[in-house]
Write a protein that holds these residues in place. Structure first.
Motif, mmCIF file in Angstrom:
data_model
loop_
_atom_site.group_PDB
_atom_site.id
_atom_site.type_symbol
_atom_site.label_atom_id
_atom_site.label_comp_id
_atom_site.label_asym_id
_atom_site.label_seq_id
_atom_site.Cartn_x
_atom_site.Cartn_y
_atom_site.Cartn_z
ATOM 1 N N GLU A 13 6.244 -13.650 -13.988
ATOM 2 C CA GLU A 13 5.214 -12.967 -13.761
ATOM 3 C C GLU A 13 4.868 -12.463 -11.952
ATOM 4 O O GLU A 13 3.955 -11.750 -12.208
ATOM 5 C CB GLU A 13 3.790 -14.143 -13.654
ATOM 6 N N SER A 14 5.141 -14.087 -10.972
ATOM 7 C CA SER A 14 5.799 -12.883 -9.918
ATOM 8 C C SER A 14 6.391 -12.316 -9.814
ATOM 9 O O SER A 14 5.493 -10.863 -8.935
ATOM 10 C CB SER A 14 5.830 -14.523 -9.105
ATOM 11 N N GLU A 15 7.444 -11.232 -10.952
ATOM 12 C CA GLU A 15 8.083 -10.027 -10.660
ATOM 13 C C GLU A 15 6.747 -9.283 -10.962
ATOM 14 O O GLU A 15 6.578 -8.187 -10.667
ATOM 15 C CB GLU A 15 9.059 -10.372 -11.003
ATOM 16 N N THR A 16 5.919 -8.898 -12.064
ATOM 17 C CA THR A 16 5.373 -8.132 -12.669
ATOM 18 C C THR A 16 3.994 -7.929 -10.958
ATOM 19 O O THR A 16 3.536 -7.295 -11.230
ATOM 20 C CB THR A 16 4.678 -9.015 -14.172
ATOM 21 N N ALA A 17 3.311 -9.101 -10.990
ATOM 22 C CA ALA A 17 2.077 -8.995 -10.031
ATOM 23 C C ALA A 17 2.584 -8.451 -8.797
ATOM 24 O O ALA A 17 2.406 -6.683 -8.443
ATOM 25 C CB ALA A 17 2.165 -10.587 -9.736
ATOM 26 N N LYS A 18 3.706 -8.814 -8.394
ATOM 27 C CA LYS A 18 4.601 -7.584 -7.486
ATOM 28 C C LYS A 18 4.676 -6.388 -7.570
ATOM 29 O O LYS A 18 4.292 -5.740 -7.376
ATOM 30 C CB LYS A 18 6.132 -8.539 -7.137
ATOM 31 N N ALA A 21 1.474 -4.988 -7.116
ATOM 32 C CA ALA A 21 1.206 -4.313 -6.002
ATOM 33 C C ALA A 21 1.506 -3.253 -5.052
ATOM 34 O O ALA A 21 0.728 -2.932 -4.606
ATOM 35 C CB ALA A 21 0.796 -5.942 -5.406
ATOM 36 N N GLU A 22 2.800 -3.700 -5.489
ATOM 37 C CA GLU A 22 3.157 -2.322 -4.763
ATOM 38 C C GLU A 22 2.912 -1.194 -5.668
ATOM 39 O O GLU A 22 2.843 0.404 -4.614
ATOM 40 C CB GLU A 22 5.310 -2.395 -5.134
ATOM 41 N N LYS A 23 2.610 -0.965 -6.858
ATOM 42 C CA LYS A 23 2.264 0.307 -7.582
ATOM 43 C C LYS A 23 1.037 0.579 -6.776
ATOM 44 O O LYS A 23 0.533 1.805 -6.472
ATOM 45 C CB LYS A 23 1.741 0.227 -8.940
ATOM 46 N N SER A 24 -0.288 0.108 -6.306
ATOM 47 C CA SER A 24 -1.329 -0.154 -6.131
ATOM 48 C C SER A 24 -1.333 0.693 -4.724
ATOM 49 O O SER A 24 -1.985 0.882 -4.015
ATOM 50 C CB SER A 24 -2.002 -1.526 -6.200
ATOM 51 N N LEU A 25 -0.513 -0.145 -3.918
ATOM 52 C CA LEU A 25 0.110 -0.028 -2.727
ATOM 53 C C LEU A 25 0.212 1.821 -2.408
ATOM 54 O O LEU A 25 -0.099 2.229 -1.609
ATOM 55 C CB LEU A 25 1.008 -0.825 -1.726
ATOM 56 N N GLN A 26 0.770 2.519 -3.712
ATOM 57 C CA GLN A 26 1.265 3.526 -3.370
ATOM 58 C C GLN A 26 0.921 4.728 -3.172
ATOM 59 O O GLN A 26 0.187 5.835 -3.240
ATOM 60 C CB GLN A 26 2.583 3.969 -3.837
ATOM 61 N N GLU A 27 -0.643 4.165 -4.631
ATOM 62 C CA GLU A 27 -0.891 4.989 -5.440
ATOM 63 C C GLU A 27 -2.899 4.901 -3.669
ATOM 64 O O GLU A 27 -3.142 5.841 -4.261
ATOM 65 C CB GLU A 27 -1.549 4.714 -5.794
ATOM 66 N N ALA A 28 -2.892 4.077 -3.052
ATOM 67 C CA ALA A 28 -3.906 4.037 -2.272
ATOM 68 C C ALA A 28 -3.259 5.157 -0.847
ATOM 69 O O ALA A 28 -4.057 5.590 -0.306
ATOM 70 C CB ALA A 28 -3.916 3.051 -1.813
ATOM 71 N N ARG A 29 -1.766 4.455 -0.689
ATOM 72 C CA ARG A 29 -1.220 5.801 1.032
ATOM 73 C C ARG A 29 -1.653 7.488 -0.479
ATOM 74 O O ARG A 29 -1.405 8.083 0.831
ATOM 75 C CB ARG A 29 -0.138 4.971 0.766
ATOM 76 N N ALA A 30 -1.801 7.209 -1.540
ATOM 77 C CA ALA A 30 -1.836 8.408 -1.948
ATOM 78 C C ALA A 30 -2.556 9.272 -1.462
ATOM 79 O O ALA A 30 -2.692 10.909 -1.313
ATOM 80 C CB ALA A 30 -0.399 8.850 -2.955
ATOM 81 N N ARG A 31 -3.855 8.787 -1.938
ATOM 82 C CA ARG A 31 -5.413 9.256 -1.905
ATOM 83 C C ARG A 31 -5.735 8.786 -0.306
ATOM 84 O O ARG A 31 -6.732 9.483 -0.680
ATOM 85 C CB ARG A 31 -6.250 8.162 -2.743
ATOM 86 N N GLU A 32 -5.112 8.442 0.439
ATOM 87 C CA GLU A 32 -5.581 8.372 1.808
ATOM 88 C C GLU A 32 -6.474 9.569 2.559
ATOM 89 O O GLU A 32 -6.815 9.590 2.701
ATOM 90 C CB GLU A 32 -4.728 7.489 2.815
#
Length: 74
Positions: A13-18, A21-32
């Motif tokens: 579960e923690s690996e999935t959450a990690k 979170a990394e994918k969400s951060l990458q998507e946010a950086r791409a939309r910056e």
């Protein structure tokens, strides 16, 4: 002191959450850049509205003076 033992493995579960979170951060950086452009446009439009409102307020003020003089309220 408490005799805690350290776990040598992480839960799935923690690996999935990690990963999520990394994918969400990458998507946010791409939309910056897109978000930054929208913010700049929003600020520009807001300043244009302020200038327009100031011009309208001045126009209303002048109109009230002219109409007052036409009615003979001076």
């Amino acid at each position: 002191m408490w005799p805690f033992t350290r776990r040598s493995h992480t839960s799935p579960e923690s690996e999935t959450a990690k990963r999520a979170a990394e994918k969400s951060l990458q998507e946010a950086r791409a939309r910056e850049p897109e978000v930054e452009a929208k913010l700049t446009e929003s600020r520009r439009v807001k300043e244009q509205l302020r200038a327009h409102n100031r011009a309208n307020a001045y126009s209303d003020f002048v109109e009230s003076i002219v109409l007052g003089r036409l009615r003979g309220d001076t």
